[in-house]
Scaffold this active site. Structure first.
Site, PDB file in Angstrom:
ATOM      1  N   ILE A 155      -0.733  -7.062   4.175  1.00 18.60           N
ATOM      2  CA  ILE A 155      -1.855  -7.830   3.624  1.00 18.60           C
ATOM      3  C   ILE A 155      -1.486  -8.237   2.196  1.00 18.60           C
ATOM      4  O   ILE A 155      -0.965  -7.413   1.430  1.00 18.60           O
ATOM      5  CB  ILE A 155      -3.154  -6.971   3.599  1.00 18.60           C
ATOM      6  CG1 ILE A 155      -3.356  -6.197   4.921  1.00 18.60           C
ATOM      7  CG2 ILE A 155      -4.356  -7.842   3.250  1.00 18.60           C
ATOM      8  CD1 ILE A 155      -3.528  -7.009   6.172  1.00 18.60           C
ATOM      9  N   TYR A 172       3.635   8.326   2.956  1.00 19.30           N
ATOM     10  CA  TYR A 172       2.544   7.354   3.166  1.00 19.30           C
ATOM     11  C   TYR A 172       2.085   7.365   4.619  1.00 19.30           C
ATOM     12  O   TYR A 172       0.898   7.434   4.911  1.00 19.30           O
ATOM     13  CB  TYR A 172       3.035   5.961   2.763  1.00 19.30           C
ATOM     14  CG  TYR A 172       1.984   4.875   2.842  1.00 19.30           C
ATOM     15  CD1 TYR A 172       0.912   4.856   1.959  1.00 19.30           C
ATOM     16  CD2 TYR A 172       2.080   3.860   3.801  1.00 19.30           C
ATOM     17  CE1 TYR A 172      -0.050   3.851   2.024  1.00 19.30           C
ATOM     18  CE2 TYR A 172       1.130   2.853   3.871  1.00 19.30           C
ATOM     19  CZ  TYR A 172       0.069   2.852   2.982  1.00 19.30           C
ATOM     20  OH  TYR A 172      -0.885   1.861   3.050  1.00 19.30           O
ATOM     21  N   SER A 222      -3.424   2.523   7.858  1.00 18.74           N
ATOM     22  CA  SER A 222      -2.327   1.556   7.760  1.00 18.74           C
ATOM     23  C   SER A 222      -1.569   1.530   9.066  1.00 18.74           C
ATOM     24  O   SER A 222      -1.524   2.534   9.786  1.00 18.74           O
ATOM     25  CB  SER A 222      -1.356   1.960   6.643  1.00 18.74           C
ATOM     26  OG  SER A 222      -0.156   1.214   6.751  1.00 18.74           O
ATOM     27  N   ASP A 239     -11.880   8.750 -10.160  1.00 20.01           N
ATOM     28  CA  ASP A 239     -10.635   9.006  -9.434  1.00 20.01           C
ATOM     29  C   ASP A 239     -11.030   9.767  -8.171  1.00 20.01           C
ATOM     30  O   ASP A 239     -11.523  10.902  -8.250  1.00 20.01           O
ATOM     31  CB  ASP A 239      -9.711   9.852 -10.324  1.00 20.01           C
ATOM     32  CG  ASP A 239      -8.381  10.181  -9.647  1.00 20.01           C
ATOM     33  OD1 ASP A 239      -8.275  10.026  -8.411  1.00 20.01           O
ATOM     34  OD2 ASP A 239      -7.453  10.593 -10.361  1.00 20.01           O
TER      35      ASP A 239
HETATM   36  P1  NAP Z   1      -4.128  -2.361  -4.282  1.00 15.37           P
HETATM   37  O1  NAP Z   1      -4.153  -3.845  -4.334  1.00 15.37           O
HETATM   38  O2  NAP Z   1      -2.995  -1.617  -4.896  1.00 15.37           O
HETATM   39  O3  NAP Z   1      -5.518  -1.837  -4.898  1.00 15.37           O
HETATM   40  C1  NAP Z   1      -5.743  -0.459  -4.973  1.00 15.37           C
HETATM   41  C2  NAP Z   1      -7.189  -0.207  -5.317  1.00 15.37           C
HETATM   42  O4  NAP Z   1      -7.409   1.204  -5.247  1.00 15.37           O
HETATM   43  C3  NAP Z   1      -7.551  -0.627  -6.718  1.00 15.37           C
HETATM   44  O5  NAP Z   1      -8.902  -1.042  -6.721  1.00 15.37           O
HETATM   45  C4  NAP Z   1      -7.384   0.663  -7.517  1.00 15.37           C
HETATM   46  O6  NAP Z   1      -8.212   0.700  -8.688  1.00 15.37           O
HETATM   47  C5  NAP Z   1      -7.880   1.658  -6.510  1.00 15.37           C
HETATM   48  N1  NAP Z   1      -7.398   3.025  -6.705  1.00 15.37           N
HETATM   49  C6  NAP Z   1      -6.128   3.492  -6.689  1.00 15.37           C
HETATM   50  N2  NAP Z   1      -6.103   4.828  -6.877  1.00 15.37           N
HETATM   51  C7  NAP Z   1      -7.396   5.220  -6.993  1.00 15.37           C
HETATM   52  C8  NAP Z   1      -8.044   6.462  -7.192  1.00 15.37           C
HETATM   53  N3  NAP Z   1      -7.353   7.590  -7.315  1.00 15.37           N
HETATM   54  N4  NAP Z   1      -9.392   6.479  -7.266  1.00 15.37           N
HETATM   55  C9  NAP Z   1     -10.128   5.341  -7.145  1.00 15.37           C
HETATM   56  N5  NAP Z   1      -9.571   4.136  -6.953  1.00 15.37           N
HETATM   57  C10 NAP Z   1      -8.229   4.071  -6.882  1.00 15.37           C
HETATM   58  O7  NAP Z   1      -4.194  -1.828  -2.768  1.00 15.37           O
HETATM   59  P2  NAP Z   1      -4.516  -2.588  -1.406  1.00 15.37           P
HETATM   60  O8  NAP Z   1      -3.284  -3.249  -0.938  1.00 15.37           O
HETATM   61  O9  NAP Z   1      -5.764  -3.373  -1.540  1.00 15.37           O
HETATM   62  O10 NAP Z   1      -4.733  -1.325  -0.452  1.00 15.37           O
HETATM   63  C11 NAP Z   1      -6.018  -0.781  -0.249  1.00 15.37           C
HETATM   64  C12 NAP Z   1      -5.935   0.195   0.925  1.00 15.37           C
HETATM   65  O11 NAP Z   1      -5.381  -0.482   2.056  1.00 15.37           O
HETATM   66  C13 NAP Z   1      -5.046   1.407   0.679  1.00 15.37           C
HETATM   67  O12 NAP Z   1      -5.616   2.551   1.285  1.00 15.37           O
HETATM   68  C14 NAP Z   1      -3.742   1.032   1.387  1.00 15.37           C
HETATM   69  O13 NAP Z   1      -3.022   2.158   1.800  1.00 15.37           O
HETATM   70  C15 NAP Z   1      -4.275   0.244   2.556  1.00 15.37           C
HETATM   71  N6  NAP Z   1      -3.308  -0.689   3.141  1.00 15.37           N
HETATM   72  C16 NAP Z   1      -2.849  -1.756   2.453  1.00 15.37           C
HETATM   73  C17 NAP Z   1      -1.951  -2.623   3.060  1.00 15.37           C
HETATM   74  C18 NAP Z   1      -1.411  -3.853   2.405  1.00 15.37           C
HETATM   75  O14 NAP Z   1      -0.572  -4.531   3.010  1.00 15.37           O
HETATM   76  N7  NAP Z   1      -1.835  -4.213   1.227  1.00 15.37           N
HETATM   77  C19 NAP Z   1      -1.508  -2.360   4.357  1.00 15.37           C
HETATM   78  C20 NAP Z   1      -2.005  -1.250   5.019  1.00 15.37           C
HETATM   79  C21 NAP Z   1      -2.917  -0.431   4.411  1.00 15.37           C
HETATM   80  P3  NAP Z   1      -7.720   0.097 -10.127  1.00 15.37           P
HETATM   81  O15 NAP Z   1      -7.789  -1.412  -9.987  1.00 15.37           O
HETATM   82  O16 NAP Z   1      -8.708   0.641 -11.093  1.00 15.37           O
HETATM   83  O17 NAP Z   1      -6.318   0.577 -10.349  1.00 15.37           O
END
Ligand code: NAP
Length: 243
Positions: free
Chosen positions: A184, A151, A138, A59
């Site tokens: 995304i 956020y 983001s 974590d």
């Molecule tokens: P996601 O699909 O929800 O995946 C989250 C990932 O982070 C998973 O691998 C999860 O692990 C891991 N995680 C969550 N909390 C954690 C912790 N405390 N310690 C270690 N690992 C942790 O998210 P995503 O959409 O790929 O987003 C990834 C990043 O991109 C984030 O920083 C998010 O803010 C940013 N972002 C995303 C978007 C979008 O549209 N998706 C847009 C802008 C920015 P587990 O699988 O083990 O739960």
């Protein structure tokens, strides 16, 4: 052999970054927090690309867990060359209905977690006088979306820490940049109700949400020599949403 640690690499953007970096020749530490099976599958995909990979549960909000992850990584891999600070959470809440535990968890993972990993990575990279840290921010850091005050504040903090750390760590040959994705297609976006998604889509000039790989490719490029003179920048990957 160069090694990259990607936090939150079991799914979504982190997984895409891990795979793109593996294709570029990096061995990969696949960090995750709870989804062991998904992390294991990412490891197999990386190994199929001919690279070494290791899943490590930690974590990122927990400093001791992060220290243990870097200790394990250092035993298994020669060096740590790239850190992708990606593990993040979104928990949309209006200010007047903001629970303290949600606020704390977001600050702990989205800000403190990034510092924990950057500090541990920088300690390793300093010895080689070379390294690259990419912070996943983001577009919410620059576009106001109601319900995302926490956020967006955490992601604004990521942009600021990126610029300051870039200046601080340049003397050790460490570059620090950020990417700020828009919408995304990941599990995070799947949480948004369909009608809201359609509204968001109207605000994207390119008229579509992006694949996670499109972020992974930019992250990988930023780590390459093509960007050797770029540090402290936040690259927005949003299909024009913020224009
Ligand atoms: P996601 O699909 O929800 O995946 C989250 C990932 O982070 C998973 O691998 C999860 O692990 C891991 N995680 C969550 N909390 C954690 C912790 N405390 N310690 C270690 N690992 C942790 O998210 P995503 O959409 O790929 O987003 C990834 C990043 O991109 C984030 O920083 C998010 O803010 C940013 N972002 C995303 C978007 C979008 O549209 N998706 C847009 C802008 C920015 P587990 O699988 O083990 O739960």
């Amino acid at each position: 052999m160069a090694t990259a640690i990607v936090t939150g690499a079991s799914r979504g953007i982190g997984k895409a970054c891990a795979l793109e970096l593996a294709k570029a020749g990096y061995d990969i530490v696949v960090n995750y927090v709870s989804n062991e099976q998904a992390a294991g599958e990412v490891v197999k995909e990386i190994e199929a690309l001919g690279r070494k990979a290791l899943a490590i549960q930690a974590d990122t909000a927990d400093l001791k867990a992060v220290q243990a992850m870097f200790r394990t990584a250092s035993k298994e891999f020669e060096s740590i060359d790239v850190l992708v600070n990606n593990a993040g959470v979104v928990d949309d809440k209006f200010l007047l209905m903001l629970p303290e535990d949600s606020l704390e968890r977001s600050l702990d993972i989205n800000i403190k977690g990034y510092f924990h990993c950057a500090q541990n990575a920088a300690l390793k990279m300093m010895r080689k006088k070379k390294g690259c840290i990419i912070n996943v921010s983001s577009v919410s850091s620059v576009v106001a979306i109601p319900g995302q005050s926490v956020y967006s504040a955490t992601k604004g903090a990521v942009n600021s820490m990126t610029a300051t750390l870039a200046k601080e760590l340049a003397q050790y040959g460490i570059r620090v940049n950020a990417v700020a994705p828009g919408f995304i297609k990941t599990d995070m976006i799947d949480q948004i109700p369909e009608e809201q998604k359609e509204e968001h889509l109207k605000a994207v000039p390119l008229g579509r949400f992006a694949e996670a790989e499109e972020v992974g490719k930019v992250v990988c490029a930023l780590c390459s020599d093509a960007f050797a003179y770029v540090t402290g920048q936040t690259v927005i990957i949003d299909g024009g949403l913020s224009l």
